[in-house]
Design a protein around this motif. Sequence first.
Motif, PDB file in Angstrom:
ATOM      1  N   ASN A  86       0.812  -1.221   0.000  1.00 35.31           N
ATOM      2  CA  ASN A  86       0.000   0.000   0.000  1.00 35.31           C
ATOM      3  C   ASN A  86       0.847   1.273   0.000  1.00 35.31           C
ATOM      4  OD1 ASN A  86      -2.485  -1.305  -0.108  1.00 35.31           O
ATOM      5  ND2 ASN A  86      -2.554  -1.582   2.107  1.00 35.31           N
ATOM      6  N   THR A  87       2.122   1.147  -0.301  1.00 33.39           N
ATOM      7  CA  THR A  87       2.946   2.338  -0.515  1.00 33.39           C
ATOM      8  C   THR A  87       2.912   2.710  -1.990  1.00 33.39           C
ATOM      9  OG1 THR A  87       4.947   1.046  -0.973  1.00 33.39           O
ATOM     10  CG2 THR A  87       4.555   1.698   1.330  1.00 33.39           C
ATOM     11  N   THR A  88       3.145   3.972  -2.281  1.00 34.40           N
ATOM     12  CA  THR A  88       3.361   4.394  -3.660  1.00 34.40           C
ATOM     13  C   THR A  88       4.855   4.223  -3.965  1.00 34.40           C
ATOM     14  OG1 THR A  88       3.833   6.674  -3.034  1.00 34.40           O
ATOM     15  CG2 THR A  88       1.510   6.099  -3.445  1.00 34.40           C
ATOM     16  N   PRO A  89       5.247   4.233  -5.233  1.00 30.22           N
ATOM     17  CA  PRO A  89       6.685   4.157  -5.544  1.00 30.22           C
ATOM     18  C   PRO A  89       7.491   5.261  -4.868  1.00 30.22           C
ATOM     19  CG  PRO A  89       5.402   3.719  -7.520  1.00 30.22           C
ATOM     20  CD  PRO A  89       4.422   4.149  -6.465  1.00 30.22           C
ATOM     21  N   GLU A  90       6.916   6.452  -4.761  1.00 27.94           N
ATOM     22  CA  GLU A  90       7.609   7.573  -4.118  1.00 27.94           C
ATOM     23  C   GLU A  90       7.792   7.307  -2.624  1.00 27.94           C
ATOM     24  OE1 GLU A  90       5.819   8.611  -7.852  1.00 27.94           O
ATOM     25  OE2 GLU A  90       4.852   7.888  -6.014  1.00 27.94           O
ATOM     26  N   GLN A  91       6.771   6.774  -1.970  1.00 21.89           N
ATOM     27  CA  GLN A  91       6.874   6.455  -0.543  1.00 21.89           C
ATOM     28  C   GLN A  91       7.901   5.354  -0.304  1.00 21.89           C
ATOM     29  OE1 GLN A  91       2.706   5.551   0.114  1.00 21.89           O
ATOM     30  NE2 GLN A  91       2.490   7.316   1.477  1.00 21.89           N
ATOM     31  N   MET A  92       7.917   4.338  -1.170  1.00 17.87           N
ATOM     32  CA  MET A  92       8.878   3.248  -1.010  1.00 17.87           C
ATOM     33  C   MET A  92      10.307   3.772  -1.131  1.00 17.87           C
ATOM     34  SD  MET A  92       9.552   0.076  -0.409  1.00 17.87           S
ATOM     35  CE  MET A  92       8.027  -0.854  -0.634  1.00 17.87           C
ATOM     36  N   LYS A  93      10.560   4.612  -2.120  1.00 18.22           N
ATOM     37  CA  LYS A  93      11.899   5.190  -2.280  1.00 18.22           C
ATOM     38  C   LYS A  93      12.263   6.017  -1.053  1.00 18.22           C
ATOM     39  CE  LYS A  93      14.667   8.197  -5.261  1.00 18.22           C
ATOM     40  NZ  LYS A  93      14.662   9.082  -6.453  1.00 18.22           N
ATOM     41  N   MET A  94      11.313   6.819  -0.572  1.00 18.48           N
ATOM     42  CA  MET A  94      11.554   7.636   0.622  1.00 18.48           C
ATOM     43  C   MET A  94      11.926   6.754   1.799  1.00 18.48           C
ATOM     44  SD  MET A  94       9.991   8.445   3.768  1.00 18.48           S
ATOM     45  CE  MET A  94       8.221   8.211   3.572  1.00 18.48           C
ATOM     46  N   PHE A  95      11.195   5.650   1.995  1.00 22.17           N
ATOM     47  CA  PHE A  95      11.458   4.770   3.126  1.00 22.17           C
ATOM     48  C   PHE A  95      12.833   4.130   3.023  1.00 22.17           C
ATOM     49  CE2 PHE A  95      11.526   0.413   4.758  1.00 22.17           C
ATOM     50  CZ  PHE A  95      11.347   0.671   6.114  1.00 22.17           C
ATOM     51  N   GLN A 109      -3.184  -7.901  -2.183  1.00 17.14           N
ATOM     52  CA  GLN A 109      -4.090  -7.161  -1.296  1.00 17.14           C
ATOM     53  C   GLN A 109      -3.754  -5.675  -1.306  1.00 17.14           C
ATOM     54  OE1 GLN A 109      -4.629  -8.770   2.622  1.00 17.14           O
ATOM     55  NE2 GLN A 109      -4.912 -10.845   1.893  1.00 17.14           N
ATOM     56  N   ILE A 110      -3.777  -5.069  -2.469  1.00 16.80           N
ATOM     57  CA  ILE A 110      -3.457  -3.649  -2.605  1.00 16.80           C
ATOM     58  C   ILE A 110      -4.718  -2.823  -2.405  1.00 16.80           C
ATOM     59  CG2 ILE A 110      -2.610  -1.872  -4.201  1.00 16.80           C
ATOM     60  CD1 ILE A 110      -0.910  -4.097  -5.517  1.00 16.80           C
ATOM     61  N   ASP A 111      -4.661  -1.879  -1.462  1.00 15.55           N
ATOM     62  CA  ASP A 111      -5.815  -1.034  -1.138  1.00 15.55           C
ATOM     63  C   ASP A 111      -5.655   0.392  -1.648  1.00 15.55           C
ATOM     64  OD1 ASP A 111      -7.183  -3.070   0.330  1.00 15.55           O
ATOM     65  OD2 ASP A 111      -5.787  -2.755   1.975  1.00 15.55           O
ATOM     66  N   LEU A 112      -4.675   0.629  -2.497  1.00 15.36           N
ATOM     67  CA  LEU A 112      -4.469   1.969  -3.032  1.00 15.36           C
ATOM     68  C   LEU A 112      -5.622   2.356  -3.960  1.00 15.36           C
ATOM     69  CD1 LEU A 112      -0.675   1.655  -3.925  1.00 15.36           C
ATOM     70  CD2 LEU A 112      -1.641   3.129  -2.140  1.00 15.36           C
ATOM     71  N   PRO A 113      -5.897   3.653  -4.072  1.00 10.26           N
ATOM     72  CA  PRO A 113      -6.952   4.105  -4.995  1.00 10.26           C
ATOM     73  C   PRO A 113      -6.639   3.679  -6.421  1.00 10.26           C
ATOM     74  CG  PRO A 113      -6.230   5.907  -3.562  1.00 10.26           C
ATOM     75  CD  PRO A 113      -5.275   4.778  -3.342  1.00 10.26           C
ATOM     76  N   ASP A 114      -7.683   3.541  -7.240  1.00  9.04           N
ATOM     77  CA  ASP A 114      -7.499   3.139  -8.638  1.00  9.04           C
ATOM     78  C   ASP A 114      -6.536   4.088  -9.338  1.00  9.04           C
ATOM     79  OD1 ASP A 114      -9.216   1.090  -8.273  1.00  9.04           O
ATOM     80  OD2 ASP A 114     -10.966   2.111  -9.117  1.00  9.04           O
TER      81      ASP A 114
END
Length: 321
Positions: A237-246, A264-269
């Motif tokens: 449920n992270t975005t690519p930007e959040q994953m890179k930040m982490f 089980q991805i709950d991100l918006p469409d």
Amino acid sequence: MTEQTITFDEMEQAVALFGAFDENVRVIEREYGVSIVSRGSDIKIIGDPERVDKAVRAINSMLVLINKGEALTDQNVRYVLSLVSEGNEDKIGSITTDSICITSKGRPVKPKTLGQKKYTQAIDENTITFGVGPAGTGKTYLAVAKAVTAFRAKEVNRIILTRPAVEAGEKLGFLPGDLQSKVDPYLRPLYDALFDMLGAENFARYQERGAIEVAPLAYMRGRTLDDSFIILDEAQNTTPEQMKMFLTRLGFRSKMVVTGDITQIDLPDGKRSGLKTVLNILKDVDDIMICRFSQKDVVRHRLVQDIITAYEKYDEEHSKR
């Protein structure tokens, strides 16, 4: 028809093998279509030669577990049967290792499958480990056990657990209380694992000192995390930007474990999953290991494994249309 005989060295082995109300033996009989008859310190397995051979291999593998002090459960009995079907039952002995961690109630935490064993070894041997697979495979629980072990051994000074506060059909704003009260339900699985390992009082004391931190992923921005064991849970449920930040928060003498289930991805469409993206980006980077779990690694109720298998079959059939 053929029959083979297995002789027990001690009657305690037979008692452990049969289980309550002979349930373990009944499972073997149903699985292979054989008959198992007990005669004193012997048991006879009767049936079709190929099926008898598989049943004998399964029983001998279960005896390996028993002889190493493991109690037979519905989960590990079924796991042995799956290894026999693959011809990998000889690997069962490698699972029974020393415990990773002792819980606050004195219960040892150990890998229960080959996938879990590989995962815990990967955490030991790599700076960043990804654990990817379905619910119930112990991804988060084992990572927390490893974190607590490293913390107790003073290999790290802090444990940091985080996950994205992404709604699965509900909105954060609908929950009562301040921001911490709103995000706590999303962090509850992490709290539960820490309570189990440390006990509520120890957890509260370490958290008050800042030695343990459980926080939403957004709180990680701008930080450098040295001397820490950091776990990112629900990473699908992270975005690519959040994953890179982490990942770029990693400091010296630290370890990271990233767990998630890309089904089980709950991100918006329209939003891409940072976990799906990063698995391709980092697959060939040294000191980073990607461990993939399957339904065979599920250690929850038997039905969880059946549910995951049914969903995989459904998705496969619909993807072909």
